[in-house]
Each structure stands twice: as C-alpha cells, then as structure tokens.
Design an enzyme around this catalytic site. Sequence first.
Site, PDB file in Angstrom:
ATOM      1  N   PRO A 131     -13.133  11.409 -25.098  1.00 12.46           N
ATOM      2  CA  PRO A 131     -14.583  11.152 -25.132  1.00 12.46           C
ATOM      3  C   PRO A 131     -14.876   9.658 -24.959  1.00 12.46           C
ATOM      4  O   PRO A 131     -14.193   8.818 -25.534  1.00 12.46           O
ATOM      5  CB  PRO A 131     -15.002  11.642 -26.526  1.00 12.46           C
ATOM      6  CG  PRO A 131     -13.921  12.587 -26.947  1.00 12.46           C
ATOM      7  CD  PRO A 131     -12.659  12.121 -26.298  1.00 12.46           C
TER       8      PRO A 131
ATOM      9  N   HIS B 259      -0.692  17.151   2.373  1.00 11.00           N
ATOM     10  CA  HIS B 259      -1.875  17.802   2.947  1.00 11.00           C
ATOM     11  C   HIS B 259      -1.494  19.233   3.361  1.00 11.00           C
ATOM     12  O   HIS B 259      -0.401  19.461   3.893  1.00 11.00           O
ATOM     13  CB  HIS B 259      -2.330  17.076   4.221  1.00 11.00           C
ATOM     14  CG  HIS B 259      -2.996  15.748   3.984  1.00 11.00           C
ATOM     15  ND1 HIS B 259      -3.234  15.206   2.744  1.00 11.00           N
ATOM     16  CD2 HIS B 259      -3.496  14.860   4.882  1.00 11.00           C
ATOM     17  CE1 HIS B 259      -3.853  14.038   2.887  1.00 11.00           C
ATOM     18  NE2 HIS B 259      -4.013  13.805   4.164  1.00 11.00           N
TER      19      HIS B 259
ATOM     20  N   LYS C  79     -11.997  13.331  14.190  1.00 12.10           N
ATOM     21  CA  LYS C  79     -10.690  12.763  14.546  1.00 12.10           C
ATOM     22  C   LYS C  79      -9.703  13.869  14.908  1.00 12.10           C
ATOM     23  O   LYS C  79      -8.934  13.747  15.856  1.00 12.10           O
ATOM     24  CB  LYS C  79     -10.106  11.978  13.359  1.00 12.10           C
ATOM     25  CG  LYS C  79     -10.752  10.634  13.096  1.00 12.10           C
ATOM     26  CD  LYS C  79     -10.158  10.037  11.806  1.00 12.10           C
ATOM     27  CE  LYS C  79     -10.891   8.792  11.374  1.00 12.10           C
ATOM     28  NZ  LYS C  79     -10.477   8.338  10.035  1.00 12.10           N
TER      29      LYS C  79
ATOM     30  N   GLY D 254       0.821  -1.216   0.000  1.00 10.55           N
ATOM     31  CA  GLY D 254       0.000   0.000   0.000  1.00 10.55           C
ATOM     32  C   GLY D 254       0.850   1.260   0.000  1.00 10.55           C
ATOM     33  O   GLY D 254       2.083   1.216   0.089  1.00 10.55           O
ATOM     34  N   ASN D 255       0.161   2.397  -0.086  1.00 12.06           N
ATOM     35  CA  ASN D 255       0.838   3.703  -0.085  1.00 12.06           C
ATOM     36  C   ASN D 255       1.695   3.892   1.158  1.00 12.06           C
ATOM     37  O   ASN D 255       2.854   4.285   1.087  1.00 12.06           O
ATOM     38  CB  ASN D 255      -0.213   4.821  -0.074  1.00 12.06           C
ATOM     39  CG  ASN D 255      -0.693   5.182  -1.464  1.00 12.06           C
ATOM     40  OD1 ASN D 255      -0.055   4.817  -2.446  1.00 12.06           O
ATOM     41  ND2 ASN D 255      -1.803   5.878  -1.537  1.00 12.06           N
ATOM     42  N   VAL D 256       1.092   3.628   2.321  1.00 10.64           N
ATOM     43  CA  VAL D 256       1.803   3.872   3.581  1.00 10.64           C
ATOM     44  C   VAL D 256       2.876   2.805   3.803  1.00 10.64           C
ATOM     45  O   VAL D 256       4.006   3.113   4.191  1.00 10.64           O
ATOM     46  CB  VAL D 256       0.810   3.921   4.767  1.00 10.64           C
ATOM     47  CG1 VAL D 256       1.542   4.046   6.094  1.00 10.64           C
ATOM     48  CG2 VAL D 256      -0.159   5.079   4.596  1.00 10.64           C
TER      49      VAL D 256
ATOM     50  N   GLN E 187      -6.776  18.264   1.698  1.00 16.57           N
ATOM     51  CA  GLN E 187      -6.115  16.962   1.831  1.00 16.57           C
ATOM     52  C   GLN E 187      -6.002  16.231   0.495  1.00 16.57           C
ATOM     53  O   GLN E 187      -6.960  16.135  -0.272  1.00 16.57           O
ATOM     54  CB  GLN E 187      -6.871  16.100   2.862  1.00 16.57           C
ATOM     55  CG  GLN E 187      -6.835  16.723   4.255  1.00 16.57           C
ATOM     56  CD  GLN E 187      -7.536  15.910   5.324  1.00 16.57           C
ATOM     57  OE1 GLN E 187      -8.272  16.470   6.123  1.00 16.57           O
ATOM     58  NE2 GLN E 187      -7.320  14.616   5.377  1.00 16.57           N
TER      59      GLN E 187
ATOM     60  N   SER F 263      -1.778 -10.499  -2.691  1.00 11.21           N
ATOM     61  CA  SER F 263      -0.475  -9.897  -3.030  1.00 11.21           C
ATOM     62  C   SER F 263       0.699 -10.836  -2.777  1.00 11.21           C
ATOM     63  O   SER F 263       1.857 -10.437  -2.962  1.00 11.21           O
ATOM     64  CB  SER F 263      -0.243  -8.635  -2.201  1.00 11.21           C
ATOM     65  OG  SER F 263      -1.243  -7.715  -2.444  1.00 11.21           O
TER      66      SER F 263
ATOM     67  N   SER G  77      -3.976  10.821  -1.888  1.00  5.86           N
ATOM     68  CA  SER G  77      -3.225   9.662  -1.369  1.00  5.86           C
ATOM     69  C   SER G  77      -3.647   9.326   0.058  1.00  5.86           C
ATOM     70  O   SER G  77      -3.427   8.213   0.522  1.00  5.86           O
ATOM     71  CB  SER G  77      -1.717   9.910  -1.423  1.00  5.86           C
ATOM     72  OG  SER G  77      -1.394  11.061  -0.680  1.00  5.86           O
TER      73      SER G  77
ATOM     74  N   CYS H 124      -3.480  11.513   9.563  1.00  7.24           N
ATOM     75  CA  CYS H 124      -2.492  12.341   8.862  1.00  7.24           C
ATOM     76  C   CYS H 124      -2.691  13.838   9.105  1.00  7.24           C
ATOM     77  O   CYS H 124      -1.724  14.571   9.335  1.00  7.24           O
ATOM     78  CB  CYS H 124      -2.521  12.037   7.371  1.00  7.24           C
ATOM     79  SG  CYS H 124      -4.177  11.769   6.722  1.00  7.24           S
TER      80      CYS H 124
HETATM   81  N1  LIG Z   1      -2.606   7.372   3.263  1.00 11.84           N
HETATM   82  C1  LIG Z   1      -2.503   8.146   4.320  1.00 11.84           C
HETATM   83  O1  LIG Z   1      -2.206   9.375   4.234  1.00 11.84           O
HETATM   84  C2  LIG Z   1      -2.717   7.585   5.677  1.00 11.84           C
HETATM   85  C3  LIG Z   1      -2.402   8.381   6.766  1.00 11.84           C
HETATM   86  C4  LIG Z   1      -2.594   7.889   8.041  1.00 11.84           C
HETATM   87  C5  LIG Z   1      -3.096   6.614   8.189  1.00 11.84           C
HETATM   88  N2  LIG Z   1      -3.411   5.846   7.114  1.00 11.84           N
HETATM   89  C6  LIG Z   1      -3.924   4.506   7.352  1.00 11.84           C
HETATM   90  O2  LIG Z   1      -2.982   3.534   6.925  1.00 11.84           O
HETATM   91  C7  LIG Z   1      -3.656   2.366   6.492  1.00 11.84           C
HETATM   92  C8  LIG Z   1      -3.220   2.014   5.070  1.00 11.84           C
HETATM   93  O3  LIG Z   1      -3.493   3.120   4.201  1.00 11.84           O
HETATM   94  P1  LIG Z   1      -2.902   3.193   2.723  1.00 11.84           P
HETATM   95  O4  LIG Z   1      -3.117   4.591   2.312  1.00 11.84           O
HETATM   96  O5  LIG Z   1      -1.537   2.614   2.643  1.00 11.84           O
HETATM   97  O6  LIG Z   1      -3.930   2.208   1.944  1.00 11.84           O
HETATM   98  P2  LIG Z   1      -3.699   1.408   0.581  1.00 11.84           P
HETATM   99  O7  LIG Z   1      -2.727   2.120  -0.298  1.00 11.84           O
HETATM  100  O8  LIG Z   1      -5.056   1.140   0.061  1.00 11.84           O
HETATM  101  O9  LIG Z   1      -3.027   0.030   1.047  1.00 11.84           O
HETATM  102  C9  LIG Z   1      -3.711  -0.885   1.866  1.00 11.84           C
HETATM  103  C10 LIG Z   1      -2.764  -2.003   2.301  1.00 11.84           C
HETATM  104  O10 LIG Z   1      -3.454  -2.850   3.221  1.00 11.84           O
HETATM  105  C11 LIG Z   1      -3.402  -4.195   2.748  1.00 11.84           C
HETATM  106  N3  LIG Z   1      -4.604  -4.922   3.117  1.00 11.84           N
HETATM  107  C12 LIG Z   1      -5.886  -4.578   2.862  1.00 11.84           C
HETATM  108  N4  LIG Z   1      -6.729  -5.519   3.349  1.00 11.84           N
HETATM  109  C13 LIG Z   1      -5.952  -6.474   3.918  1.00 11.84           C
HETATM  110  C14 LIG Z   1      -6.216  -7.705   4.581  1.00 11.84           C
HETATM  111  N5  LIG Z   1      -7.463  -8.146   4.777  1.00 11.84           N
HETATM  112  N6  LIG Z   1      -5.164  -8.425   5.031  1.00 11.84           N
HETATM  113  C15 LIG Z   1      -3.901  -8.000   4.854  1.00 11.84           C
HETATM  114  N7  LIG Z   1      -3.585  -6.838   4.228  1.00 11.84           N
HETATM  115  C16 LIG Z   1      -4.602  -6.080   3.765  1.00 11.84           C
HETATM  116  C17 LIG Z   1      -3.285  -4.054   1.245  1.00 11.84           C
HETATM  117  O11 LIG Z   1      -2.780  -5.251   0.719  1.00 11.84           O
HETATM  118  P3  LIG Z   1      -3.203  -5.763  -0.746  1.00 11.84           P
HETATM  119  O12 LIG Z   1      -2.348  -4.982  -1.708  1.00 11.84           O
HETATM  120  O13 LIG Z   1      -2.873  -7.208  -0.692  1.00 11.84           O
HETATM  121  O14 LIG Z   1      -4.650  -5.474  -0.892  1.00 11.84           O
HETATM  122  C18 LIG Z   1      -2.308  -2.875   1.138  1.00 11.84           C
HETATM  123  O15 LIG Z   1      -0.993  -3.318   1.375  1.00 11.84           O
HETATM  124  C19 LIG Z   1      -5.150   2.689   6.622  1.00 11.84           C
HETATM  125  O16 LIG Z   1      -5.582   2.228   7.895  1.00 11.84           O
HETATM  126  C20 LIG Z   1      -5.188   4.189   6.586  1.00 11.84           C
HETATM  127  O17 LIG Z   1      -6.320   4.711   7.240  1.00 11.84           O
HETATM  128  C21 LIG Z   1      -3.214   6.300   5.854  1.00 11.84           C
END
Ligand SMILES: NC(=O)c1ccc[n+]([C@@H]2O[C@H](COP(=O)([O-])OP(=O)(O)OC[C@H]3O[C@@H](n4cnc5c(N)ncnc54)[C@H](OP(=O)(O)O)[C@@H]3O)[C@@H](O)[C@H]2O)c1
Length: 340
Positions: free
Chosen positions: A180, A243, A215, A12-14, A157, A40, A160, A130
């Site tokens: 289009p 952000h 939050k 994921g992104n984080v 915000q 994955s 991402s 965040c």
């Molecule tokens: N982005 C931000 O700015 C930010 C800031 C603070 C907190 N967060 C929090 O950080 C967390 C991740 O955010 P993100 O932005 O990285 O999301 P993301 O890009 O959608 O990535 C989600 C990650 O979680 C994994 N995942 C999802 N369902 C799963 C499951 N059932 N079992 C195991 N792995 C699973 C995904 O794996 P797959 O690729 O296999 O689906 C992927 O690695 C969230 O809780 C979000 O609220 C994000």
Amino acid sequence: MGYKVVVAGATGNVGREMLNILAERQFPVDEIAVLASRRSQGTEVSFGDRTLKVRDIEQFDFAGWDIALFAIGSDATRKYAPIAAKAGCVVIDNSSLYRYDPEIPLIVPEVNPDAIMGYAKKNIIANPNCSTAQMVVALKPLHDRARIKRVVVSTYQSVSGAGKDGMDELWDQTKGMYVPGQEVAPSKFQKQIAFNVIPQIDVFMEDGATKEEWKMVAETKKIVDPSIKVTATCVRVPVFVGHSEAINIEFEDFLDEDEARDILREAPGIMVIDKREPGGYATPVECVGDFATFISRIRQDSTIENGLNLWCVSDNLRKGAALNAVQIAELLGNRVLKKG
Ligand SMILES: NC(=O)c1ccc[n+]([C@@H]2O[C@H](COP(=O)([O-])OP(=O)(O)OC[C@H]3O[C@@H](n4cnc5c(N)ncnc54)[C@H](OP(=O)(O)O)[C@@H]3O)[C@@H](O)[C@H]2O)c1
C-alpha cells in the site's frame, strides 16, 4: 585475424545481449569498443570473461574500426551512424531510422542474405523490428513452397521490447500492487502493464493502425516479398522477455499442415515444438536465451481454401535484435570484409 568491432548502446538491453552473442558465437573480434551516452562513461559491462569500460560515443573516433553494432534508438542513431559510416565503419543498426530507406538493405540472414551487397551505398545495414524478424523466419520457407497471399498476425510482445525502462516499469508496478502506498503509475506504457495487456505499441498512424503494426507490414514486404498482404494487431503483455505471435496465413496453393511442419523443421533458425498434447508447444519463458524461433500449433485453417495457423515464439532481444545483428555481421564478414 579478426575485426575491430564497436557496440554502441552497450548498457542497454540489446547492447548487452549483443556482447553476449558475439562472445557465445565466437565472432572473430580483434579489438572491441563499448559505447553509450556520456552518463554511462566508465560503467562496466561483460564481454565473455572480460570486463569492459563504457566510453562516451560523443568522444569516439570510428576511423579504423570495421563494424559498429548500433542499439541507441533513432535520435542518437541519426547523429552518430552517418559519422561512423563516413569514417569507413559499417553500421548495423537496430533502430527503425533506416529500415525503409530504399538505399539501405534490411536483412534477416535466413531470409534475404543476398541483400547484403547493398550495404555499400551508405555503409549502413538495417536490422528489422523484433516482431517482424521472428515472423519472416517462419514465413519465408512456407512462401517458397506455396506462395503467401495474406497474413493476419496478432502479437503478444514482452516489455523488454520497450528497453530497460519497460522492464523496470513491469517489475516496480507488480511489486507496488502488493505494498500500500507504493503503487506505480504508468509512464513508459500508456496504461498499467502489470496484470494487464495493452493494444498499443508505438504511436497511432492516420489509418488507426499503430506504428508497430505498420512496421510489420512494411518490413515483411521489404524483406520477403512486396506482394504479401499483412494485417497486424500488436499487443504489449506483462512478460519480461520473449515475443509471441498467432499467425494466420493464406496461400496461393494448398499446403498440408504435415508438409508445413516438415518444411519448418528443415528451415534455418527454426525449432518446431508441436505435440498436440497439454504443454506440447513453446512459450516465451522457454525461448529466453535461445537462438531459435520456435514454431508450434501448426494446423490447417479450414475456414479458407489454402490456410494455415501457427504460433511463433522467440527471444526478442536475440532474434528480434542482437542475434540478427550479429548474424548480419557474420554475413558481412563472410561475403564482404573477409579477414582471418
Ligand atoms: N528491445 C528490443 O526488443 C528491440 C528489438 C529491436 C530493436 N530494438 C532497438 O534497439 C535500440 C535499443 O533498444 P534497447 O531495448 O536496448 O533500449 P535500452 O535498454 O533503453 O538501451 C538504450 C541504449 O542506448 C543508449 N543511448 C541512449 N541515448 C543515447 C545517446 N544520446 N547517445 C549514446 N547512447 C545512447 C543507452 O545508453 P545510456 O545507458 O548511457 O543511456 C543504452 O545503452 C532501439 O533503437 C530499439 O528500438 C530493440
């Protein structure tokens, strides 16, 4: 000697940013495991100059691992964090699941590092939202000097913050506007995000605020001081990463804008860019990939007795998530787990 570290959500992104930051800050890693969902399994991710294969979290045994950085969303966290914690692995979680649990510390290392010792109750530490993380880094040194009474914040915000699907939606929708027949309807976001702004992040609460706004209120109180009143309006904007926040602060005591600028210049984690000339401030594009929270446009609010306005920008995937989580791991290493 270093630590055995798990990154859950490594695709994921984080999660990806966590791997970058662990490598950039040379976190003492002896062994690393990268996890995600079964879909994955076998995917490759980078860690410094190494390539790692992603493993299925369902099959993973957390026993013998020191620290797990979780970024897998609340639902999966609810299932796997207790398993990791019970196995003796300290979980540092990015989801909102545990942030408001009084038995779990919610930490921004520049602000409330001493809360770390509370980790032992559940073997879990929460990372803030965040938009809160970057704001409290700016508020804390000012609060120490002049006591903050009230904060009015409006956020801008990036997509991402809604994960990789949010980034894809902005990209595809923007491209689709020029071809289009390839228009992309809103799916991750409530309305069109390309060339638009959306005054809703997360679900609506009973009082009309959104959960994201709630939050910011609850987390600022838990991290900085329960006496601070916060009112927030959180807005999604068509920016990929970074952000921004327009913050208005009312203090108990008078704080001159020049003194505030000096305080912020000296404060940990902050970079002040505040030239009163065209372009003499930070924007999200410039903060991407940086560790700092950037503060600009520091100025007196002459409509109240003791007020200041400022502009605060940070990389939401870094200070807002991955960097803060790695800083917590560093704190845990220095104060608690002590190896190497
Ligand atoms: N982005 C931000 O700015 C930010 C800031 C603070 C907190 N967060 C929090 O950080 C967390 C991740 O955010 P993100 O932005 O990285 O999301 P993301 O890009 O959608 O990535 C989600 C990650 O979680 C994994 N995942 C999802 N369902 C799963 C499951 N059932 N079992 C195991 N792995 C699973 C995904 O794996 P797959 O690729 O296999 O689906 C992927 O690695 C969230 O809780 C979000 O609220 C994000």
